[in-house]
Design an enzyme around this catalytic site. Structure first.
Site, PDB file in Angstrom:
ATOM      1  N   HIS A   1      -3.497   4.395   4.682  1.00 26.47           N
ATOM      2  CA  HIS A   1      -4.593   3.416   4.760  1.00 26.47           C
ATOM      3  C   HIS A   1      -5.879   4.025   4.200  1.00 26.47           C
ATOM      4  O   HIS A   1      -6.533   3.454   3.333  1.00 26.47           O
ATOM      5  CB  HIS A   1      -4.794   2.975   6.214  1.00 26.47           C
ATOM      6  CG  HIS A   1      -6.062   2.217   6.432  1.00 26.47           C
ATOM      7  ND1 HIS A   1      -6.236   0.933   5.977  1.00 26.47           N
ATOM      8  CD2 HIS A   1      -7.224   2.580   7.025  1.00 26.47           C
ATOM      9  CE1 HIS A   1      -7.470   0.529   6.289  1.00 26.47           C
ATOM     10  NE2 HIS A   1      -8.075   1.514   6.918  1.00 26.47           N
TER      11      HIS A   1
ATOM     12  N   ARG B   1       0.859  -1.174   0.000  1.00 29.46           N
ATOM     13  CA  ARG B   1       0.000   0.000   0.000  1.00 29.46           C
ATOM     14  C   ARG B   1       0.900   1.230   0.000  1.00 29.46           C
ATOM     15  O   ARG B   1       1.486   1.577   1.016  1.00 29.46           O
ATOM     16  CB  ARG B   1      -0.874  -0.034   1.264  1.00 29.46           C
ATOM     17  CG  ARG B   1      -2.047   0.908   1.253  1.00 29.46           C
ATOM     18  CD  ARG B   1      -2.583   1.068   2.656  1.00 29.46           C
ATOM     19  NE  ARG B   1      -1.693   1.895   3.453  1.00 29.46           N
ATOM     20  CZ  ARG B   1      -1.457   1.755   4.759  1.00 29.46           C
ATOM     21  NH1 ARG B   1      -2.043   0.799   5.441  1.00 29.46           N
ATOM     22  NH2 ARG B   1      -0.616   2.555   5.389  1.00 29.46           N
TER      23      ARG B   1
ATOM     24  N   TYR C   1       4.243   5.191  11.380  1.00 33.40           N
ATOM     25  CA  TYR C   1       4.515   3.784  11.696  1.00 33.40           C
ATOM     26  C   TYR C   1       5.344   3.045  10.652  1.00 33.40           C
ATOM     27  O   TYR C   1       5.551   1.856  10.757  1.00 33.40           O
ATOM     28  CB  TYR C   1       3.205   3.021  11.962  1.00 33.40           C
ATOM     29  CG  TYR C   1       2.187   3.115  10.829  1.00 33.40           C
ATOM     30  CD1 TYR C   1       2.273   2.278   9.723  1.00 33.40           C
ATOM     31  CD2 TYR C   1       1.148   4.041  10.886  1.00 33.40           C
ATOM     32  CE1 TYR C   1       1.351   2.355   8.701  1.00 33.40           C
ATOM     33  CE2 TYR C   1       0.218   4.132   9.862  1.00 33.40           C
ATOM     34  CZ  TYR C   1       0.320   3.287   8.779  1.00 33.40           C
ATOM     35  OH  TYR C   1      -0.593   3.366   7.755  1.00 33.40           O
TER      36      TYR C   1
HETATM   37  C1  LIG Z   1     -14.739  -5.931  11.957  1.00 30.39           C
HETATM   38  C2  LIG Z   1     -13.931  -4.682  11.828  1.00 30.39           C
HETATM   39  N1  LIG Z   1     -12.957  -4.433  12.726  1.00 30.39           N
HETATM   40  C3  LIG Z   1     -12.190  -3.325  12.612  1.00 30.39           C
HETATM   41  C4  LIG Z   1     -12.407  -2.431  11.601  1.00 30.39           C
HETATM   42  C5  LIG Z   1     -11.538  -1.191  11.459  1.00 30.39           C
HETATM   43  N2  LIG Z   1     -10.632  -1.361  10.315  1.00 30.39           N
HETATM   44  C6  LIG Z   1     -10.892  -0.756   9.138  1.00 30.39           C
HETATM   45  S1  LIG Z   1      -9.733  -1.116   7.985  1.00 30.39           S
HETATM   46  C7  LIG Z   1      -8.860  -2.089   9.064  1.00 30.39           C
HETATM   47  C8  LIG Z   1      -7.600  -2.769   8.626  1.00 30.39           C
HETATM   48  C9  LIG Z   1      -7.786  -3.749   7.509  1.00 30.39           C
HETATM   49  O1  LIG Z   1      -6.547  -4.191   7.045  1.00 30.39           O
HETATM   50  P1  LIG Z   1      -6.426  -5.207   5.844  1.00 30.39           P
HETATM   51  O2  LIG Z   1      -7.373  -6.329   6.016  1.00 30.39           O
HETATM   52  O3  LIG Z   1      -4.992  -5.549   5.701  1.00 30.39           O
HETATM   53  O4  LIG Z   1      -6.959  -4.379   4.579  1.00 30.39           O
HETATM   54  P2  LIG Z   1      -6.322  -3.060   3.908  1.00 30.39           P
HETATM   55  O5  LIG Z   1      -7.051  -1.895   4.486  1.00 30.39           O
HETATM   56  O6  LIG Z   1      -4.871  -3.048   4.190  1.00 30.39           O
HETATM   57  O7  LIG Z   1      -6.621  -3.166   2.443  1.00 30.39           O
HETATM   58  C10 LIG Z   1      -9.482  -2.108  10.303  1.00 30.39           C
HETATM   59  C11 LIG Z   1      -8.971  -2.848  11.469  1.00 30.39           C
HETATM   60  C12 LIG Z   1     -13.462  -2.713  10.696  1.00 30.39           C
HETATM   61  N3  LIG Z   1     -13.730  -1.907   9.663  1.00 30.39           N
HETATM   62  N4  LIG Z   1     -14.189  -3.846  10.805  1.00 30.39           N
END
Ligand SMILES: Cc1ncc(C[n+]2csc(CCOP(=O)(O)OP(=O)(O)O)c2C)c(N)n1
Ligand SMILES: [Mg+2]
Length: 391
Positions: A289, A285, A298
């Site tokens: 985020h 990425r 970080y």
């Molecule tokens: C069930 C849930 N827990 C926490 C969140 C908050 N949250 C939003 S994005 C994220 C990280 C996701 O990371 P990843 O699966 O690696 O996907 P990326 O955003 O890197 O594409 C979190 C913890 C959420 N949206 N849903």
């Protein structure tokens, strides 16, 4: 990319490039285009499958065009958020090849279940790229028809869509729509962080034991917001598939050709009745985020620079130039198209009408419900109480 069936065509094929083995030095990574733009004829993945693609020149150029367009539209969306026109944006920067490769590998009848970042797959499905901007501007719930475009609504709840996809894929199998070339396959997108969710692991179990025609497509972009990959796993993610009883493969997610080859193979296996598989698209990425995040808190700049050297578009451009598949006129024309489409996107976002607040109740259920009707009445009363005030 031009419509049709890229990669399966026999028209105007180029002479096959030299065959290579493990050009990356990483036997776990399927790669067909090195970061410097060198083509590898075929490569055997950790799953024992030999991967290759065979595109026409036009198809190669089409993939490049897709990559450039989705990056430009994404950059425009980020700019719109910075100017206060969107509430939030989740950029795909760096992940264009993973999305275009897998998106173009889908056949028309296949169904996709995205997260909130799959703007490149959405584009490949033929959905107007304005659609997710309405969602992130807060003026609609995402305006496309999932059945028409075979692309489900964005899902913010991490990992939830893998269960939706599993149920959908089980339904496809129960309807007898697998078992042949024109069978249906399903793809579920999720991130590296999502692999720690219960939902995703439950989806793996159900898809496995019911032999669902489903491809689990994990974009490992190395972070779940600020949490690095080493906080999710001690083994390469693709290897987890073995524990659930289906194949797993890791592909260079910055290589559109390899991603296409791996996704097409997994989708065809699924449609032919051979059940689920896991693809780990190893990528990065490059941006934040979301626009609410500050990645400098970080991760270090040298890490970002190291991935910059593996850029998915630069390597495709280097390949097209090296093989004389495209010239400077072509690259300028693609840039000009991207510029025009970005301006069009901007103009249409600024012209989006603000909905009446009460319309948020309209599409919760197809035929409403007594509880919802009551809430709507309450809301109207509350809203009307501001009449004549400065609010
Ligand atoms: C069930 C849930 N827990 C926490 C969140 C908050 N949250 C939003 S994005 C994220 C990280 C996701 O990371 P990843 O699966 O690696 O996907 P990326 O955003 O890197 O594409 C979190 C913890 C959420 N949206 N849903
Ligand atoms: Mg991630």
């Amino acid at each position: 990319m031009a419509k049709g069936d890229p990669g399966a065509s026999t028209r105007g094929r180029r002479a096959a490039p030299r065959s290579r083995k493990a050009a990356t030095g990483d036997p776990e990574l399927v790669q067909l285009l090195t970061p410097s733009g060198e083509r590898i004829d075929s490569v055997t993945g950790p799953d024992g499958v030999e991967y290759r693609v065979d595109f026409t020149d036009e198809e190669y150029r089409g993939l490049y065009r897709d990559l450039v367009l989705v990056r430009k539209l994404d950059a425009e969306a980020t700019a719109l958020q910075r100017q206060g026109e969107l509430g939030l944006w989740a950029s795909l920067l760096g992940q264009e090849a993973a999305q275009v490769g897998s998106g173009r590998a889908l056949r028309a009848q296949d169904m996709a279940f995205p997260t909130y970042r799959e703007h490149g797959v959405l584009y490949c499905r033929g959905i107007d790229p304005i659609m997710p901007l309405g969602l992130f501007r807060g003026v609609d719930q995402g305006g496309w028809d999932p059945n028409e475009f075979k692309f489900n609504m964005y899902t913010i709840v991490i990992g939830a869509q893998t269960l939706h996809a599993t149920g959908y894929a089980m339904g496809v199998a129960m309807d007898g729509k697998t078992g042949g070339e024109d069978g249906e396959a399903v793809i579920a997108y999720f991130g590296d962080g999502a692999t720690s969710q219960g939902d995703v692991n439950e989806a793996f179990v159900w898809a496995s034991v019911f032999n669902a025609p489903l491809v689990f497509f994990c974009q490992n972009n190395q972070y779940a917001i600020s949490e690095p990959l080493e906080r999710q796993t001690r083994v390469p993610l693709y290897r987890r598939a073995a524990g659930f009883g289906f194949p797993g493969v890791r592909v260079d997610g910055n290589d559109v050709l390899a991603t296409y080859a791996v996704a097409r193979h997994a989708l065809d296996n699924a449609r032919n009745g051979q059940g689920p598989s896991l693809i780990e698209a190893y990528t990065y990425r490059m941006g934040a985020h979301t626009t609410s995040d500050d990645p400098t808190r970080y991760r270090i700049a040298s890490e970002v620079e190291a991935w910059q050297a593996k850029d998915p578009i630069a390597r495709m451009k280097a390949f097209l130039e090296r093989e004389k598949i495209a010239d400077s006129d072509f690259f300028a024309e693609v840039d000009e198209q991207a510029r025009r489409e970005a301006i069009d996107l901007r103009e249409r976002v600024l012209a989006m009408p603000n909905p009446e607040p009460v319309t948020m109740f309209d599409h919760v259920y197809p035929n409403g419900s007594p509880l919802l009707d009551e809430q709507r009445t309450q809301f109207n009363r509350y809203f009307d109480s501001f009449e004549g005030s400065a609010h």
